[in-house]
Design an enzyme around this catalytic site. Structure first.
Site, mmCIF file in Angstrom:
data_model
loop_
_atom_site.group_PDB
_atom_site.id
_atom_site.type_symbol
_atom_site.label_atom_id
_atom_site.label_comp_id
_atom_site.label_asym_id
_atom_site.label_seq_id
_atom_site.Cartn_x
_atom_site.Cartn_y
_atom_site.Cartn_z
ATOM 1 C CG ASN A 8 -1.795 1.443 1.525
ATOM 2 O OD1 ASN A 8 -1.764 2.060 0.576
ATOM 3 N ND2 ASN A 8 -2.410 1.362 2.500
ATOM 4 C CE LYS A 10 0.314 3.592 4.717
ATOM 5 N NZ LYS A 10 -0.003 3.719 6.322
ATOM 6 C CG HIS A 91 -5.804 2.020 5.123
ATOM 7 N ND1 HIS A 91 -5.445 3.017 6.113
ATOM 8 C CD2 HIS A 91 -4.779 1.111 4.894
ATOM 9 C CE1 HIS A 91 -4.342 2.635 6.316
ATOM 10 N NE2 HIS A 91 -3.963 1.592 5.642
ATOM 11 C CD GLU A 93 -3.002 5.482 6.847
ATOM 12 O OE1 GLU A 93 -2.834 5.586 5.682
ATOM 13 O OE2 GLU A 93 -2.142 5.097 7.403
ATOM 14 C CD GLU A 161 -3.802 -2.769 7.336
ATOM 15 O OE1 GLU A 161 -2.608 -2.734 7.096
ATOM 16 O OE2 GLU A 161 -4.300 -1.695 7.089
ATOM 17 N N GLY A 167 2.523 1.861 10.941
ATOM 18 C CA GLY A 167 3.364 2.802 10.744
ATOM 19 C C GLY A 167 4.162 3.245 12.037
ATOM 20 C CB SER A 206 5.059 -2.177 12.182
ATOM 21 O OG SER A 206 4.485 -0.816 12.291
HETATM 22 C C1 PEP Z 1 -0.942 0.275 6.233
HETATM 23 O O1 PEP Z 1 -1.091 1.436 6.081
HETATM 24 O O2 PEP Z 1 -1.898 -0.613 5.687
HETATM 25 C C2 PEP Z 1 0.133 -0.487 6.790
HETATM 26 C C3 PEP Z 1 0.381 -1.669 6.957
HETATM 27 O O3 PEP Z 1 1.237 0.306 7.229
HETATM 28 P P1 PEP Z 1 2.680 0.123 7.588
HETATM 29 O O4 PEP Z 1 3.153 -1.206 7.009
HETATM 30 O O5 PEP Z 1 3.638 1.008 7.146
HETATM 31 O O6 PEP Z 1 2.392 -0.002 9.216
#
Ligand code: PEP
Length: 249
Positions: A8, A10, A91, A93, A161, A167, A206
């Site tokens: 992803n 973003k 997501h 976000e 998630e 992040g 992460s």
């Molecule tokens: C995400 O935003 O879907 C995600 C998993 O981000 P990260 O791997 O950077 O934690």
């Protein structure tokens, strides 16, 4: 089940990054046992599809309507037209920044299915919800509200998630991941019957080259949704390798 590893990007990436996408596409080809791809900013989908046609490309959101007076929005049919084969929906976000509800996510998932886009439906609890002991209820309620009544493994997967892991470099304990993925699996089977056994449940938050092997080995972790570590081939490839090894075992 084959593992699925989806990047992803973003709100990152411009035309200047097409060579980086091509490097990732080449890495993806080295792991044919893994279903992988990149969800890119909408502005890059068409160019990336032309530059790296062998790579599965996705969008990061879509509108629930096919067309109309929705300034700034993109429909599932438009993503397909640009070369996408999948889309991330719900997501955290988007839920937080755009106020997307479970009902919105469900309507978007139906629109994606109608356009033959594979949907990656995100769910996950906040840190406060976990601290209060509500993580499982929050996530299962999101599953109930966000998934179409009729769905199967060919149409969608779920991405668990935990918001506090996205992040941040923090990840839940393996036991917590196992418990949550097990609870999601049970709910999918309750809802969809035998078909619920085959719906992929990705872990996201992460994930990186160091922790991917351990995470992918947890029961009912069918792959990963990867943010930061998907931006560079050097960081993404070890995750593909971890998914590939699990598949062979
Ligand atoms: C995400 O935003 O879907 C995600 C998993 O981000 P990260 O791997 O950077 O934690």
């Amino acid at each position: 089940m084959r593992k699925r590893v989806i990047g992803n990007w973003k709100m990152n990436g411009t035309i200047a990054d097409l060579p980086k996408i091509a490097q990732i596409a080449a890495a993806v080809m080295r792991y044919p046992n893994v279903d992988s791809g990149l969800c890119l900013p909408a502005t890059l989908i068409s160019a990336a599809h032309a530059y790296s046609p062998q790579l599965q490309i996705g969008g990061q959101d879509c509108h629930m309507q096919e067309a109309g007076a929705h300034t700034g929005c993109i429909s599932a049919a438009m993503l397909l037209d640009a070369g996408a084969s999948m889309v991330i929906l719900g997501h955290s976000e988007c839920r937080a920044e755009q106020g997307q509800s479970d009902a919105d996510v469900r309507a978007k998932a139906l629109a994606a299915m109608q356009s033959n886009l594979f949907a990656i439906i995100c769910v996950g609890e906040s840190e406060a919800q976990r601290d209060l002991g509500n993580a499982e209820k929050v996530v299962l309620d999101q599953i109930e509200g966000s998934l179409p009544d009729i769905c199967d493994a060919a149409m969608l997967c779920v991405a668990y998630e935990p918001i506090w892991a996205i992040g941040t470099g923090r990840i839940p304990s393996s036991q917590d991941v196992e418990n949550m993925h097990g609870a999601i699996r049970s709910r999918l089977i309750e809802r969809q019957g035998e078909g619920g056994k085959n719906i992929g449940i990705l872990y996201g938050g992460s994930m990186n080259g160091e922790n991917a092997g351990e995470l992918m080995a947890i029961p009912n972790v069918d792959g990963g949704l990867i943010g930061g570590a998907s931006l560079l081939m050097e960081k993404f490839e070890p995750i593909l390798a971890a998914a590939n090894i699990e598949d062979i075992i």
